[in-house]
Design a protein around this motif. Structure first.
Motif, PDB file in Angstrom:
ATOM      1  N   ARG A   1     -30.186 -35.358   9.375  1.00  0.00           N
ATOM      2  CA  ARG A   1     -29.341 -34.511  10.219  1.00  0.00           C
ATOM      3  C   ARG A   1     -28.201 -35.334  10.842  1.00  0.00           C
ATOM      4  O   ARG A   1     -27.062 -34.858  10.923  1.00  0.00           O
ATOM      5  N   LEU A   2     -28.517 -36.541  11.267  1.00  0.00           N
ATOM      6  CA  LEU A   2     -27.501 -37.396  11.885  1.00  0.00           C
ATOM      7  C   LEU A   2     -26.442 -37.793  10.871  1.00  0.00           C
ATOM      8  O   LEU A   2     -25.236 -37.803  11.172  1.00  0.00           O
ATOM      9  N   ALA A   3     -26.856 -38.104   9.632  1.00  0.00           N
ATOM     10  CA  ALA A   3     -25.885 -38.483   8.602  1.00  0.00           C
ATOM     11  C   ALA A   3     -24.970 -37.329   8.249  1.00  0.00           C
ATOM     12  O   ALA A   3     -23.783 -37.544   7.953  1.00  0.00           O
ATOM     13  N   ALA A   4     -25.469 -36.121   8.287  1.00  0.00           N
ATOM     14  CA  ALA A   4     -24.642 -34.973   7.952  1.00  0.00           C
ATOM     15  C   ALA A   4     -23.577 -34.711   9.018  1.00  0.00           C
ATOM     16  O   ALA A   4     -22.531 -34.120   8.714  1.00  0.00           O
ATOM     17  N   LYS A   5     -23.786 -35.159  10.256  1.00  0.00           N
ATOM     18  CA  LYS A   5     -22.814 -34.916  11.334  1.00  0.00           C
ATOM     19  C   LYS A   5     -21.661 -35.923  11.311  1.00  0.00           C
ATOM     20  O   LYS A   5     -20.651 -35.710  11.959  1.00  0.00           O
ATOM     21  N   ARG A   6     -21.792 -37.033  10.611  1.00  0.00           N
ATOM     22  CA  ARG A   6     -20.766 -38.066  10.597  1.00  0.00           C
ATOM     23  C   ARG A   6     -19.654 -37.731   9.617  1.00  0.00           C
ATOM     24  O   ARG A   6     -19.839 -36.984   8.684  1.00  0.00           O
TER      25      ARG A   6
END
Length: 223
Positions: A218-223
């Motif tokens: 989820r964090l990688a998708a927000k970058r």
């Protein structure tokens, strides 16, 4: 009586007064007038600074000056010469090994010997041929990425009912069979998860097998 004493005192003072020497004394003449006349004769005969106008004292002074100048020149010449030991020759430049210095190598071995050493080094080279890349293992990583992005609940937040006695111990045994939580989650999703609970991998009902965490995806998708 008083006048007589005063005259006697004046006469005594006059007798004690030191006579003023003639300004021409000490230069070889009886008077300054004689000196001036002789000086004018010298100027007319040879001019100021000529050989006829130089006195013996001037010649002596010049001789002393010449000796002093010669002594200074000798001292300067002596100080210019190095007094310490001669500097040693540079045997090797910085950054150049002896193998790359011809003078150093030539003192150790001949050109023929050096060529033989180079040939021996070439024979000792080992060339490793490239091999085929290993095959990429089959993985359903795309499944867990898609699943992680489709969920919003955190680890431990139950969404599914898991009413099975001894579920925690069973999950611990079965999760130990997988090298990583990612592989366990892949198996879990491919065999009916999260609605079902294959092998009891999700005992708390959060939809994540063997403590798998979707937060990094989820964090990688927000970058």
């Amino acid at each position: 009586m008083r006048l007589t004493v005063a005259l006697i005192s004046l006469a005594a003072l006059a007798a004690c007064e030191t006579p003023v020497p003639d300004s021409g004394s000490g230069v070889g003449f009886g008077s300054y007038a004689d000196y001036q006349a002789n000086r004018e004769a010298q100027l007319i005969a040879g001019g100021e600074g000529s050989g006829a106008g130089r006195t013996a004292s001037n010649l002596d002074t010049q001789a002393i000056s010449a000796e002093a100048s010669a002594a200074i020149d000798a001292a300067e010449a002596g100080s210019a010469a190095p007094t310490g030991p001669a500097p040693s020759a540079v045997t090797n430049a910085v950054g150049i090994s002896s193998e790359n210095d011809f003078s150093a190598v030539s003192s150790e071995r001949s050109i023929e010997e050096d060529a033989a050493l180079v040939a021996a080094n070439k024979e000792a080279y080992v060339t490793i041929q490239p091999t085929a890349l290993p095959s990429r293992p089959n993985s359903d990583a795309g499944i867990i990425v898609e699943f992680a992005l489709s969920t919003t609940n955190s680890v431990g937040q139950a969404l599914y009912s898991r009413l099975i006695p001894g579920a925690e111990s069973r999950a611990a045994r079965n999760c130990a069979k997988y090298p990583s939580p990612d592989l366990a989650q892949e198996y879990f999703l491919k065999h009916g998860g999260p609605e079902k609970n294959p092998q009891g991998l999700d005992p708390d009902g959060d939809g994540f097998a063997c403590s798998w965490d979707p937060a990094p995806f989820r964090l990688a998708a927000k970058r």
